[in-house]
Design an enzyme around this catalytic site. Structure first.
Site, PDB file in Angstrom:
ATOM      1  N   GLY A   1       0.679  -1.290  -0.636  1.00  0.00           N
ATOM      2  CA  GLY A   1      -0.160   0.028  -0.088  1.00  0.00           C
ATOM      3  C   GLY A   1       0.651   1.084  -0.048  1.00  0.00           C
ATOM      4  O   GLY A   1       0.536   2.199   0.207  1.00  0.00           O
ATOM      5  N   SER A   2       1.741   1.694  -0.543  1.00  0.00           N
ATOM      6  CA  SER A   2       2.794   2.945  -0.560  1.00  0.00           C
ATOM      7  C   SER A   2       2.179   3.629  -1.181  1.00  0.00           C
ATOM      8  O   SER A   2       2.030   4.854  -1.489  1.00  0.00           O
ATOM      9  CB  SER A   2       4.221   2.306  -1.477  1.00  0.00           C
ATOM     10  OG  SER A   2       4.684   2.164  -2.347  1.00  0.00           O
ATOM     11  N   ASN A   3       1.284   3.585  -2.629  1.00  0.00           N
ATOM     12  CA  ASN A   3       0.204   4.462  -3.598  1.00  0.00           C
ATOM     13  C   ASN A   3      -0.576   4.860  -2.474  1.00  0.00           C
ATOM     14  O   ASN A   3      -1.160   5.543  -3.084  1.00  0.00           O
ATOM     15  CB  ASN A   3       0.084   3.616  -4.487  1.00  0.00           C
ATOM     16  CG  ASN A   3       1.253   3.591  -5.644  1.00  0.00           C
ATOM     17  OD1 ASN A   3       1.532   4.438  -6.261  1.00  0.00           O
ATOM     18  ND2 ASN A   3       1.679   2.596  -6.587  1.00  0.00           N
TER      19      ASN A   3
ATOM     20  N   ARG B   1     -15.759 -14.586  -9.686  1.00  0.00           N
ATOM     21  CA  ARG B   1     -14.820 -13.396  -9.781  1.00  0.00           C
ATOM     22  C   ARG B   1     -16.555 -12.764  -9.461  1.00  0.00           C
ATOM     23  O   ARG B   1     -15.899 -11.567  -8.355  1.00  0.00           O
ATOM     24  CB  ARG B   1     -14.152 -12.950 -10.862  1.00  0.00           C
ATOM     25  CG  ARG B   1     -12.835 -13.900 -11.475  1.00  0.00           C
ATOM     26  CD  ARG B   1     -11.779 -13.534 -11.833  1.00  0.00           C
ATOM     27  NE  ARG B   1     -10.889 -14.526 -11.724  1.00  0.00           N
ATOM     28  CZ  ARG B   1      -9.698 -13.997 -11.213  1.00  0.00           C
ATOM     29  NH1 ARG B   1      -9.242 -12.642 -10.857  1.00  0.00           N
ATOM     30  NH2 ARG B   1      -8.408 -14.509 -11.182  1.00  0.00           N
TER      31      ARG B   1
ATOM     32  N   ARG C   1      -5.962  -7.621  -8.521  1.00  0.00           N
ATOM     33  CA  ARG C   1      -7.266  -9.315  -8.791  1.00  0.00           C
ATOM     34  C   ARG C   1      -7.284  -8.646  -9.975  1.00  0.00           C
ATOM     35  O   ARG C   1      -7.716  -8.250 -11.159  1.00  0.00           O
ATOM     36  CB  ARG C   1      -8.731  -8.874  -8.158  1.00  0.00           C
ATOM     37  CG  ARG C   1      -8.315  -9.824  -7.143  1.00  0.00           C
ATOM     38  CD  ARG C   1      -7.631 -11.314  -6.502  1.00  0.00           C
ATOM     39  NE  ARG C   1      -9.301 -12.150  -6.673  1.00  0.00           N
ATOM     40  CZ  ARG C   1      -8.727 -13.404  -7.421  1.00  0.00           C
ATOM     41  NH1 ARG C   1      -7.916 -13.716  -7.014  1.00  0.00           N
ATOM     42  NH2 ARG C   1      -9.804 -13.822  -7.387  1.00  0.00           N
TER      43      ARG C   1
ATOM     44  N   LEU D   1     -10.475  -8.015 -13.095  1.00  0.00           N
ATOM     45  CA  LEU D   1     -11.088  -7.624 -12.835  1.00  0.00           C
ATOM     46  C   LEU D   1     -12.215  -8.296 -13.574  1.00  0.00           C
ATOM     47  O   LEU D   1     -11.782  -8.305 -15.396  1.00  0.00           O
ATOM     48  CB  LEU D   1     -12.021  -6.419 -13.385  1.00  0.00           C
ATOM     49  CG  LEU D   1     -10.633  -5.356 -11.197  1.00  0.00           C
ATOM     50  CD1 LEU D   1     -10.924  -4.257 -12.030  1.00  0.00           C
ATOM     51  CD2 LEU D   1     -11.074  -5.501 -10.827  1.00  0.00           C
TER      52      LEU D   1
ATOM     53  N   HIS E   1      -0.624   1.852 -13.018  1.00  0.00           N
ATOM     54  CA  HIS E   1       0.829   0.579 -13.293  1.00  0.00           C
ATOM     55  C   HIS E   1       1.773   0.447 -13.277  1.00  0.00           C
ATOM     56  O   HIS E   1       2.434   1.735 -14.065  1.00  0.00           O
ATOM     57  CB  HIS E   1      -0.548  -0.176 -14.638  1.00  0.00           C
ATOM     58  CG  HIS E   1       0.855  -1.006 -15.621  1.00  0.00           C
ATOM     59  ND1 HIS E   1       0.146  -2.743 -15.392  1.00  0.00           N
ATOM     60  CD2 HIS E   1       0.879  -1.265 -16.564  1.00  0.00           C
ATOM     61  CE1 HIS E   1       1.125  -3.114 -15.781  1.00  0.00           C
ATOM     62  NE2 HIS E   1       1.964  -2.372 -16.917  1.00  0.00           N
TER      63      HIS E   1
ATOM     64  N   ASP F   1      -5.021  -3.492 -18.142  1.00  0.00           N
ATOM     65  CA  ASP F   1      -4.517  -1.952 -18.131  1.00  0.00           C
ATOM     66  C   ASP F   1      -3.880  -1.855 -19.809  1.00  0.00           C
ATOM     67  O   ASP F   1      -3.445  -0.919 -21.135  1.00  0.00           O
ATOM     68  CB  ASP F   1      -2.914  -3.148 -17.226  1.00  0.00           C
ATOM     69  CG  ASP F   1      -2.413  -3.913 -16.722  1.00  0.00           C
ATOM     70  OD1 ASP F   1      -3.184  -3.394 -15.832  1.00  0.00           O
ATOM     71  OD2 ASP F   1      -1.370  -4.300 -16.833  1.00  0.00           O
TER      72      ASP F   1
HETATM   73  C1  GAR Z   1       3.023  -0.415  -7.505  1.00  0.00           C
HETATM   74  O1  GAR Z   1       4.324  -0.815  -8.195  1.00  0.00           O
HETATM   75  C2  GAR Z   1       1.943  -0.302  -8.551  1.00  0.00           C
HETATM   76  O2  GAR Z   1       2.332   0.235  -9.728  1.00  0.00           O
HETATM   77  C3  GAR Z   1       1.957  -1.951  -8.941  1.00  0.00           C
HETATM   78  O3  GAR Z   1       1.615  -3.105  -7.654  1.00  0.00           O
HETATM   79  C4  GAR Z   1       2.556  -1.510  -7.221  1.00  0.00           C
HETATM   80  C5  GAR Z   1       2.399  -1.853  -5.763  1.00  0.00           C
HETATM   81  O4  GAR Z   1       2.773  -1.415  -4.492  1.00  0.00           O
HETATM   82  N1  GAR Z   1       0.778  -2.399  -9.230  1.00  0.00           N
HETATM   83  C6  GAR Z   1       0.395  -3.357 -10.501  1.00  0.00           C
HETATM   84  O5  GAR Z   1       1.545  -4.350 -11.181  1.00  0.00           O
HETATM   85  C7  GAR Z   1      -0.863  -3.101 -11.547  1.00  0.00           C
HETATM   86  N2  GAR Z   1      -0.720  -4.869 -12.369  1.00  0.00           N
HETATM   87  P1  GAR Z   1       2.160  -0.353  -3.200  1.00  0.00           P
HETATM   88  O6  GAR Z   1       1.231  -1.771  -2.741  1.00  0.00           O
HETATM   89  O7  GAR Z   1       3.265  -0.299  -2.108  1.00  0.00           O
HETATM   90  O8  GAR Z   1       1.290   0.649  -3.590  1.00  0.00           O
END
Ligand code: GAR
Length: 203
Positions: A12-14, A66, A92, A94, A110, A146
């Site tokens: 969950g850093s984003n 799903r 997941r 969708l 992405h 994507d």
């Molecule tokens: C991020 O790099 C995001 O762009 C990627 O997963 C990571 C999640 O990091 N997303 C995907 O690959 C989606 N297909 P986070 O949990 O630290 O945000």
């Protein structure tokens, strides 16, 4: 402020970057719900520590159905009064049910410059392909994984001695700038562009 939800599967850093952005009084969103498909996602504890409402809808009891899993998520989003959904490391695939229900109101981040490298292992694939420029994309979610209209992108250089981890870390720092900027753009399309998000070209 407009109520949004963040969907996560992991650290969950984003999500954290969006939490920090929403803390600013002039940011146009507030987080009504953080939801994970994994009850043990580390990001849930981060959200709880920030005082946010959290929920998890474990996909495993749905045994591959799903759409039933998504219906449970959709009900929670609606109950929380959410207007827009941000996928932030939500891992997941969708179905057309959820993408249709939130069409035009669901964002994803992405870790590549789409349309290059949809799917997984984007940093390994960027290095294997030899691209000199890599980055991340925020886009509206459609039925196609994507894909969908691009809201914003941030670019980073690829260095000759990069490893996938080093490149991923460089991209991730930009993800944390890009996602709040793209969310602001969606909610306030006529707002001034943030000068910090001007595009860059690396040689
Ligand atoms: C991020 O790099 C995001 O762009 C990627 O997963 C990571 C999640 O990091 N997303 C995907 O690959 C989606 N297909 P986070 O949990 O630290 O945000």
């Amino acid at each position: 402020k407009r109520p949004i939800a963040i969907l996560i599967s992991g650290r969950g850093s984003n999500m954290r970057a969006l939490i920090d952005a929403c803390a600013a009084p002039d940011f146009p969103a507030r987080i009504a719900l953080v939801l994970s498909n994994r009850p043990d996602a580390p990001g849930l504890a981060v959200a709880q520590a920030a005082g946010l409402r959290t929920a998890s809808v474990d996909h495993r009891p749905f045994r591959g159905d799903r759409e039933a899993h998504e219906r449970a998520i959709d009900a929670m989003l609606r109950e929380a009064g959410v207007e827009l959904v941000c996928l932030a490391g939500y891992m997941r695939l969708l179905t057309p049910f959820l993408t249709g229900a939130w069409s035009g109101r669901m964002l994803n981040i992405h870790p590549s410059l789409l349309p290059a490298f949809p799917g997984l292992h984007t940093h390994e694939r960027a290095l294997a392909t030899g691209v000199k420029l890599h980055g991340c994309t925020v886009h509206l979610v459609t039925e196609i994984m994507d894909d969908g209209p691009i809201i914003g992108q941030a670019a980073v250089p690829v260095h000759a001695d990069d490893t996938p981890d080093r490149l991923a870390a460089r991209v991730l720092r930009q993800e944390h700038h890009l996602y709040p900027a793209a969310l602001r753009k969606i909610l306030d399309p006529d707002g001034a562009d943030d000068p910090a998000t001007e595009s860059l070209l690396f040689l």
